[in-house]
Design an enzyme around this catalytic site. Structure first.
Site, PDB file in Angstrom:
ATOM      1  N   LEU A 108       4.437  27.537  78.958  1.00 10.38           N
ATOM      2  CA  LEU A 108       4.415  26.248  78.254  1.00 10.38           C
ATOM      3  C   LEU A 108       3.007  25.645  78.355  1.00 10.38           C
ATOM      4  CD1 LEU A 108       6.503  24.235  76.918  1.00 10.38           C
ATOM      5  CD2 LEU A 108       6.118  22.880  78.966  1.00 10.38           C
TER       6      LEU A 108
ATOM      7  N   TYR B  87      12.684  19.602  73.498  1.00 10.34           N
ATOM      8  CA  TYR B  87      12.680  18.386  74.308  1.00 10.34           C
ATOM      9  C   TYR B  87      11.299  18.045  74.830  1.00 10.34           C
ATOM     10  CZ  TYR B  87      12.340  20.967  78.740  1.00 10.34           C
ATOM     11  OH  TYR B  87      11.899  21.739  79.789  1.00 10.34           O
TER      12      TYR B  87
HETATM   13  C1  LIG Z   1       8.485  25.977  82.106  1.00 11.48           C
HETATM   14  C2  LIG Z   1       7.582  24.800  82.238  1.00 11.48           C
HETATM   15  N1  LIG Z   1       6.259  24.992  82.422  1.00 11.48           N
HETATM   16  C3  LIG Z   1       5.407  23.966  82.580  1.00 11.48           C
HETATM   17  C4  LIG Z   1       5.860  22.658  82.564  1.00 11.48           C
HETATM   18  C5  LIG Z   1       4.881  21.531  82.774  1.00 11.48           C
HETATM   19  O1  LIG Z   1       4.669  20.837  81.580  1.00 11.48           O
HETATM   20  P1  LIG Z   1       4.257  19.301  81.588  1.00 11.48           P
HETATM   21  O2  LIG Z   1       3.024  19.210  82.416  1.00 11.48           O
HETATM   22  O3  LIG Z   1       4.003  19.006  80.162  1.00 11.48           O
HETATM   23  O4  LIG Z   1       5.388  18.550  82.165  1.00 11.48           O
HETATM   24  C6  LIG Z   1       7.220  22.400  82.346  1.00 11.48           C
HETATM   25  C7  LIG Z   1       7.720  21.025  82.291  1.00 11.48           C
HETATM   26  O5  LIG Z   1       8.867  20.772  82.083  1.00 11.48           O
HETATM   27  C8  LIG Z   1       8.100  23.498  82.177  1.00 11.48           C
HETATM   28  O6  LIG Z   1       9.414  23.302  81.985  1.00 11.48           O
END
Ligand SMILES: Cc1ncc(COP(=O)(O)O)c(C=O)c1O
Length: 281
Positions: free
Chosen positions: A204, A33
């Site tokens: 992530l 997603y």
């Molecule tokens: C586990 C996790 N880490 C970091 C992020 C931050 O990612 P982003 O800045 O792309 O939203 C998210 C966002 O959903 C996440 O679920």
């Protein structure tokens, strides 16, 4: 028409959007997603999100999906909803098949669903005064760099935080290394230098993290992508979370202990302001 869904080429009200019970996303969390935010009627960093979506699909050996088609679907859904400040959710599963752990990509067609909704803004008081987090042991799988819907540990950790009267949770290893938040990455500031977890399979690769690193370079804030411990986070001058919805969210207590002097720091504040300026540009 504010809240809309997209299911495999059709745009319809969210209440009418359905997928098969044999979708592998539903049965095996075999789905990936993205969440994209808009501000002032403009989707922020759509290109980066599409790039990461593709990276997730490649990592899981999904049958090919046209990114150009996804981009045009995102844009038409977003345009039809006409919401200046919205979150577009995209989910792609490997496809629908009788339940079996093994899969045959040659017979599977990825299922593409999306929703668009107004963003539920964090209360102004949280942005001004900061939030509290608890630490929880990281019990997730070893490929947290792939943005899958396998989010039960994240959901349980977030709920535990709320049940404890805190706002969110951060994942920490048995050895005390701080990984990230339940839906955000984490930065600490110590003696004017920022530290954040390096890009490894355990976190992530956040888009907001990436933008914040770019802002730091422009503002000449020194940043080191390096592991840090819970103890170091406790001793830091500032701590903040970054995420598409969190944006830059200051953290003022960890496990009930104040961070720094317990108020929102100048660096967190200036990074938030610059991020919002870029989003609204
Ligand atoms: C586990 C996790 N880490 C970091 C992020 C931050 O990612 P982003 O800045 O792309 O939203 C998210 C966002 O959903 C996440 O679920």
């Amino acid at each position: 028409m504010p809240e809309l869904a997209y299911v495999n080429g059709k745009i319809l009200p969210i209440s009418e959007a359905v997928v098969s019970i044999e979708d592998r996303g539903y049965q095996f969390a075999d789905a990936i997603y993205e969440v994209i935010a808009s501000d002032n009627g403009r989707l922020f960093c759509l290109d980066h999100h599409l790039e990461r979506l593709e990276r997730s699909m490649v990592a899981l050996h999904y049958p090919p999906v046209s990114l150009a088609e996804i981009e045009s679907a995102v844009r038409s859904l977003f345009d039809q909803a006409a919401l200046p400040r919205a979150a577009v959710y995209i989910q792609i599963s490997r496809g629908v098949a009788p339940r079996n752990h093994a899969y045959d990509n040659s017979t599977l067609r990825p299922q593409i669903v999306m929703t668009v909704r107004p963003i539920q803004e964090a209360p102004a008081s949280k942005r001004e005064k900061g939030i509290s987090v608890i630490s929880v042991i990281d019990n997730r799988w070893g490929r947290c760099d792939i943005k899958t819907v396998q989010l039960l540990p994240n959901a349980m950790a977030k709920q535990k935080a709320l049940d404890c009267g805190a706002d969110d949770a951060v994942f920490v290893t048995e050895d005390g290394i701080v990984r990230e938040g339940t839906s955000s990455n984490l930065f600490i500031v110590s003696d004017g230098t920022l530290y954040t977890h390096p890009l490894t399979p355990e976190i992530l690769p956040g888009i907001t993290r990436r933008v914040v690193l770019d802002i730091c370079r422009k503002l000449r804030y020194p940043v080191i992508e390096q592991f840090f411990t819970l103890e170091e986070a406790h001793a830091a001058d500032e701590v903040f979370l970054t995420g598409t919805i969190a944006e830059v969210m200051p953290v003022v207590t960890i496990d009930d202990e104040p961070v720094g002097d317990g108020s929102v720091g100048d660096i967190s504040r200036s990074l938030y302001e610059e991020l919002k300026r870029r989003m609204r540009a």
